[in-house]
Scaffold this motif. Structure first.
Motif, short mmCIF file in Angstrom:
data_model
loop_
_atom_site.label_atom_id
_atom_site.label_comp_id
_atom_site.label_asym_id
_atom_site.label_seq_id
_atom_site.Cartn_x
_atom_site.Cartn_y
_atom_site.Cartn_z
N TYR A 87 16.86 45.88 31.29
CA TYR A 87 16.77 46.04 29.84
C TYR A 87 15.38 45.63 29.34
O TYR A 87 14.77 46.32 28.54
CB TYR A 87 17.86 45.22 29.11
CG TYR A 87 17.76 45.43 27.63
CD1 TYR A 87 18.26 46.59 27.05
CD2 TYR A 87 17.09 44.53 26.82
CE1 TYR A 87 18.12 46.83 25.69
CE2 TYR A 87 16.94 44.76 25.47
CZ TYR A 87 17.46 45.91 24.91
OH TYR A 87 17.29 46.16 23.56
N ARG A 88 14.88 44.53 29.85
CA ARG A 88 13.57 44.02 29.39
C ARG A 88 12.42 44.92 29.82
O ARG A 88 11.34 44.85 29.24
CB ARG A 88 13.36 42.59 29.86
CG ARG A 88 14.30 41.63 29.15
CD ARG A 88 13.96 40.21 29.50
NE ARG A 88 14.83 39.27 28.85
CZ ARG A 88 14.49 38.55 27.77
NH1 ARG A 88 13.30 38.68 27.24
NH2 ARG A 88 15.32 37.70 27.26
N THR A 89 12.65 45.75 30.84
CA THR A 89 11.61 46.68 31.28
C THR A 89 11.92 48.12 30.83
O THR A 89 11.34 49.07 31.35
CB THR A 89 11.43 46.62 32.81
OG1 THR A 89 12.69 46.89 33.45
CG2 THR A 89 10.90 45.27 33.26
N ASN A 90 12.83 48.25 29.88
CA ASN A 90 13.17 49.54 29.25
C ASN A 90 13.72 50.57 30.24
O ASN A 90 13.55 51.77 30.04
CB ASN A 90 11.97 50.12 28.50
CG ASN A 90 11.42 49.16 27.47
OD1 ASN A 90 12.18 48.48 26.79
ND2 ASN A 90 10.12 49.07 27.37
N GLU A 91 14.40 50.11 31.27
CA GLU A 91 15.01 51.02 32.24
C GLU A 91 16.50 51.17 31.88
O GLU A 91 17.38 50.63 32.56
CB GLU A 91 14.82 50.49 33.66
CG GLU A 91 13.35 50.42 34.05
CD GLU A 91 13.16 49.86 35.45
OE1 GLU A 91 13.53 50.56 36.41
OE2 GLU A 91 12.64 48.74 35.56
N TYR A 92 16.76 51.90 30.79
CA TYR A 92 18.09 51.93 30.20
C TYR A 92 19.14 52.60 31.08
O TYR A 92 20.30 52.18 31.09
CB TYR A 92 18.03 52.59 28.82
CG TYR A 92 17.05 51.88 27.91
CD1 TYR A 92 17.21 50.53 27.62
CD2 TYR A 92 15.95 52.53 27.37
CE1 TYR A 92 16.30 49.85 26.80
CE2 TYR A 92 15.04 51.88 26.57
CZ TYR A 92 15.22 50.53 26.28
OH TYR A 92 14.33 49.87 25.49
#
Length: 199
Positions: A87-92
């Protein structure tokens, strides 16, 4: 007068913790050496945790992914840590994959993992599913930041009454907080007060 007696082991532990706070890269370097010496599941997890503490989510993810290979592929705690990092690395898409992997576990409902799952679903344009997974975080006397984010989500969806109810509850609860919690959540409470005035 209260006195505390430290033995050498306790003193070493306190000194190590102090050094780790002052120089977190030392902790990471020491843990890397431990992994080189003994590449175990626990050593990888400890290194991943230390990398997360430094804000190096990509590095931490790498360690957790290695740790999950083999006998530990379904370790719930590590899957939840991965979900947070994704989530924190935008890998949804990866958040969604991890969440769906653990969604049947009893401690998933109402957890931060489910909340992040909801946020990832929203990022992927799946708003109805997102709302269903965000709402369980609305638990009294806890999750203030998450509940504030939920209220923002509801406002964006035109559900002003639902958002206002959550915000009002947070304000009411803040009046009964202990002093340490009041200090800890001051920023969120101030944002909640601003938001409720704007509705």
């Amino acid at each position: 007068m209260i006195t505390q007696v430290f033995n050498k082991k306790d003193l070493d532990k306190v000194q190590n913790e102090f050094v780790n706070v002052i120089n977190p890269t030392k902790k990471v370097n020491d843990l890397r050496k431990q992994v080189e010496f003994a590449d175990t599941f626990q050593n990888r997890i400890n290194l991943g945790d230390a990398l997360y503490e430094m804000g190096d989510y990509r590095g931490g993810i790498g360690e957790y992914e290695i740790a999950l290979k083999g006998n530990y592929a379904s370790d719930l705690g590590v899957v939840k840590k991965l979900l947070e990092g994704y989530y924190r690395t935008n890998e949804y898409q990866k958040v969604i994959f991890c969440a769906e992997y653990v969604s049947e576990r009893s401690d998933f409902k109402g957890s931060r993992s489910q909340f992040l799952y909801g946020l990832a679903l929203e990022e992927e344009g799946r708003s109805e599913e997102a709302e269903k997974n965000l709402k369980p975080i609305d638990q009294r006397y806890s999750n203030y930041e998450e509940r504030y984010i939920l209220a923002k989500f509801l406002l964006e969806k035109g559900k002003d009454t639902d958002a206002k109810e959550i915000l009002s509850e947070i304000i009411l609860e803040s009046q009964h907080m202990s002093k340490p919690n009041r200090n800890r959540y001051r920023g969120v409470i101030n944002e909640v007060k601003k938001m409720i005035k704007s509705i």
